[in-house]
Design a protein around this motif. Structure first.
Motif, PDB file in Angstrom:
ATOM      1  N   HIS A 156       2.917   4.112  -3.957  1.00 41.48           N
ATOM      2  CA  HIS A 156       2.852   5.571  -4.080  1.00 41.48           C
ATOM      3  C   HIS A 156       3.904   6.145  -5.023  1.00 41.48           C
ATOM      4  O   HIS A 156       3.629   7.097  -5.750  1.00 41.48           O
ATOM      5  CB  HIS A 156       3.061   6.232  -2.707  1.00 41.48           C
ATOM      6  N   GLU A 207      -2.656   0.459   7.775  1.00 38.19           N
ATOM      7  CA  GLU A 207      -2.272   1.868   7.605  1.00 38.19           C
ATOM      8  C   GLU A 207      -3.234   2.588   6.669  1.00 38.19           C
ATOM      9  O   GLU A 207      -3.532   3.766   6.846  1.00 38.19           O
ATOM     10  CB  GLU A 207      -0.823   1.929   7.089  1.00 38.19           C
ATOM     11  N   ASP A 238      -5.024   6.529   5.989  1.00 40.45           N
ATOM     12  CA  ASP A 238      -4.852   7.374   4.804  1.00 40.45           C
ATOM     13  C   ASP A 238      -6.154   8.086   4.445  1.00 40.45           C
ATOM     14  O   ASP A 238      -6.132   9.150   3.829  1.00 40.45           O
ATOM     15  CB  ASP A 238      -4.412   6.530   3.604  1.00 40.45           C
ATOM     16  N   SER A 275       0.830  -1.209   0.000  1.00 42.29           N
ATOM     17  CA  SER A 275       0.000   0.000   0.000  1.00 42.29           C
ATOM     18  C   SER A 275       0.861   1.255   0.000  1.00 42.29           C
ATOM     19  O   SER A 275       0.455   2.289  -0.533  1.00 42.29           O
ATOM     20  CB  SER A 275      -0.948   0.025   1.212  1.00 42.29           C
ATOM     21  N   GLN A 276       2.056   1.178   0.544  1.00 38.75           N
ATOM     22  CA  GLN A 276       2.911   2.368   0.493  1.00 38.75           C
ATOM     23  C   GLN A 276       3.904   2.301  -0.660  1.00 38.75           C
ATOM     24  O   GLN A 276       4.263   3.323  -1.236  1.00 38.75           O
ATOM     25  CB  GLN A 276       3.611   2.592   1.832  1.00 38.75           C
TER      26      GLN A 276
HETATM   27 ZN   LIG Z   1      -1.111   5.817   1.209  1.00 37.97          ZN
END
Ligand SMILES: [Zn+2]
Ligand SMILES: NC(=O)c1ccc[n+]([C@@H]2O[C@H](COP(=O)([O-])OP(=O)(O)OC[C@H]3O[C@@H](n4cnc5c(N)ncnc54)[C@H](O)[C@@H]3O)[C@@H](O)[C@H]2O)c1
Ligand SMILES: N[C@H](CO)Cc1c[nH]c[nH+]1
Length: 428
Positions: free
Chosen positions: A261, A356, A360, A257-258
């Motif tokens: 980016h 996380e 967000d 998920s990170q």
């Molecule tokens: Zn994010």
């Protein structure tokens, strides 16, 4: 991805290299940003139009420099009802969380009648940077504009790049909900410079907040002082501390998920279970190819990803503090016990059901957070970033008589006679 084990003889050196790796703001980025800032300062709107053509591939004079509030409203009203509800829920939860951050001033008078205190005032003009290069970030509109409005900022100026002249309607809808005042279609370091110095079209602001890629983060860093900034919030990062009782597919998704980016994003798993580490590594590889963002996620995971195997969860604590990551997940039975011992992290997500990504979007705390180990000294975006404090004092003859002689003595000792006289004249 690199894999480290704390029992390895080279672990200390390998971990230090991981901590010190410069993923953002390398020499080239810093040099390029310096040149962009100088051009915008000297040439204003012409430089903005040129950089927008170069990086976002559209002509501002044709597509329009600003987007009108009527278009924001129309975008909001045209939204699919489920998405509108999601945006409204996020906005309401973010507002509720941030309203509790409004600071209280102080005003006290001591036995000598000496009054001292502090008063908080909102910043007048705030610029909010909403990233838009690789993905659209309506959530970042809410995360920046809502705290600004809670603080009482008069003028909230949003800038966001619109690649190929396209803008995501959800970004407009979020600007409508959050009460933004102006929306300019510019991005990158050039947008930060325009907000800081102002141009013929854009009036300057007093503070700039918001996340962005390496060029945006470096521009904020270089312009701090000309303008206030919240922090340096660059490419996203996550550290996940997970025991072997977790589902490997959940943890792999959290890491990705990170990673998705930005190619310079970083995702790190720390676990006390080597077999679980293997399972997560395999899951990451399996899941990456299913993502529409596979190219970016793969680049980030390959270049900056890490899996660290420790002898125990407790052994991870000092590693976590050295990494001082933007996000930290504690996926274990007693996250509170670990959280109590951790000092440096931008935001902490506790327990197996707190991915996380929930932070967000909708939980409430701000997702604009310090990256690049800056959680050692910086905090996530808050209402306080849109306010500043003015101290005040008031003395009468009695108060001045009580503390004035000490001021005279100190002024004389500093070799500043006019200071000493300014107090002494009133004492006599
Ligand atoms: Zn994010
Ligand atoms: N830390 C946080 O709180 C947080 C929150 C959300 C997003 N983010 C990060 O924000 C970033 C968003 O990045 P993005 O790229 O999608 O959008 P962005 O808006 O940050 O950057 C796009 C702009 O970068 C500039 N740019 C691109 N390549 C350039 C080059 N070679 N030279 C000079 N300028 C260049 C262009 O002006 C372009 O308009 C990601 O890194 C993401 O991880 C961080
Ligand atoms: N994870 C980002 C902060 O690093 C915020 C975000 C917005 N949308 C999705 N994610």
């Amino acid at each position: 991805m690199i894999r480290l084990t704390t029992t390895s003889p080279t672990f200390a050196a390998d971990f230090t290299a991981l901590v010190n790796a410069r993923r953002e703001a390398d020499a080239d980025v810093a040099r390029d940003v310096r040149a962009i800032i100088a051009r915008v300062r000297d040439e204003g709107d012409a430089a903005l139009a040129d950089y927008t053509q170069r990086f976002d591939r559209h002509d501002l004079n044709a597509t329009g420099w600003q987007i009108d509030p009527a278009d924001w409203r129309a975008a909001y009203e045209a939204l699919d009802p489920a998405l509108r509800d999601a945006l409204d829920l996020a906005a309401q939860r973010i507002a509720t969380y941030h309203e509790k951050q409004r600071p209280v001033g102080s005003d006290t008078t001591d036995a000598n009648g000496i009054r001292t205190g502090a008063r908080w005032n909102a910043i007048q003009n705030a610029g909010i940077y909403i990233p838009g290069g690789r993905a659209a970030y309506p959530s970042s509109v809410l995360m920046n504009a809502i705290p600004a409005k809670v603080a009482g900022v008069d003028r909230v100026v949003m800038v966001t790049p619109t690649p190929d002249g396209e803008i995501n309607p959800l970004v407009l809808a979020a600007a409508h909900i959050a009460g933004v005042d102006e929306l300019w279609r510019i991005g990158g370091a050039q947008a930060i410079a325009a907000l800081a110095y102002g141009t013929d079209r854009i009036a300057p602001v007093d503070v700039i907040t918001g996340p962005g890629n390496a060029w945006v983060a470096e521009a904020k860093r270089q312009l701090y002082g000309v303008v206030g900034i919240d922090m340096v919030a660059g490419p996203s990062e996550i550290v996940v501390l997970a025991d072997g009782q977790n589902r490997a597919d959940w943890i792999a998704a959290d890491l990705l998920s990170q990673s998705e980016h930005d190619p310079t994003s970083q995702s790190i798993l720390i676990t006390d279970d080597a077999a679980f580490a293997d399972a997560v590594a395999a899951e990451v590889d399996a899941q990456i190819d299913t993502l529409a963002t596979a190219k970016v996620a793969r680049a980030a995971w390959d270049a900056n990803g890490a899996i660290i195997v420790t002898a125990s969860l407790a052994d991870a604590i000092s590693l976590i503090d050295r990494l001082a990551a933007e996000h930290l997940e504690l996926a274990c039975d007693d996250p509170q016990a670990l959280f109590d011992q951790i000092r440096h992290a931008g935001s902490v997500f506790m327990g197996r059901h707190t991915p996380e990504a929930i932070g967000d979007y909708v939980a409430g705390p701000n997702h604009v957070l310090p990256t690049g180990r800056r959680a050692r000294f910086a905090s996530g975006l808050s209402v306080l970033d849109f306010m500043k404090r003015t101290s005040f004092l008031q003395l009468g003859p009695q108060g001045l008589a009580a503390i004035g002689p000490a001021a005279v003595a100190l002024a004389e000792a500093e070799g500043l006679p006019a200071h000493a006289r300014s107090v002494a004249l009133r004492l006599n």
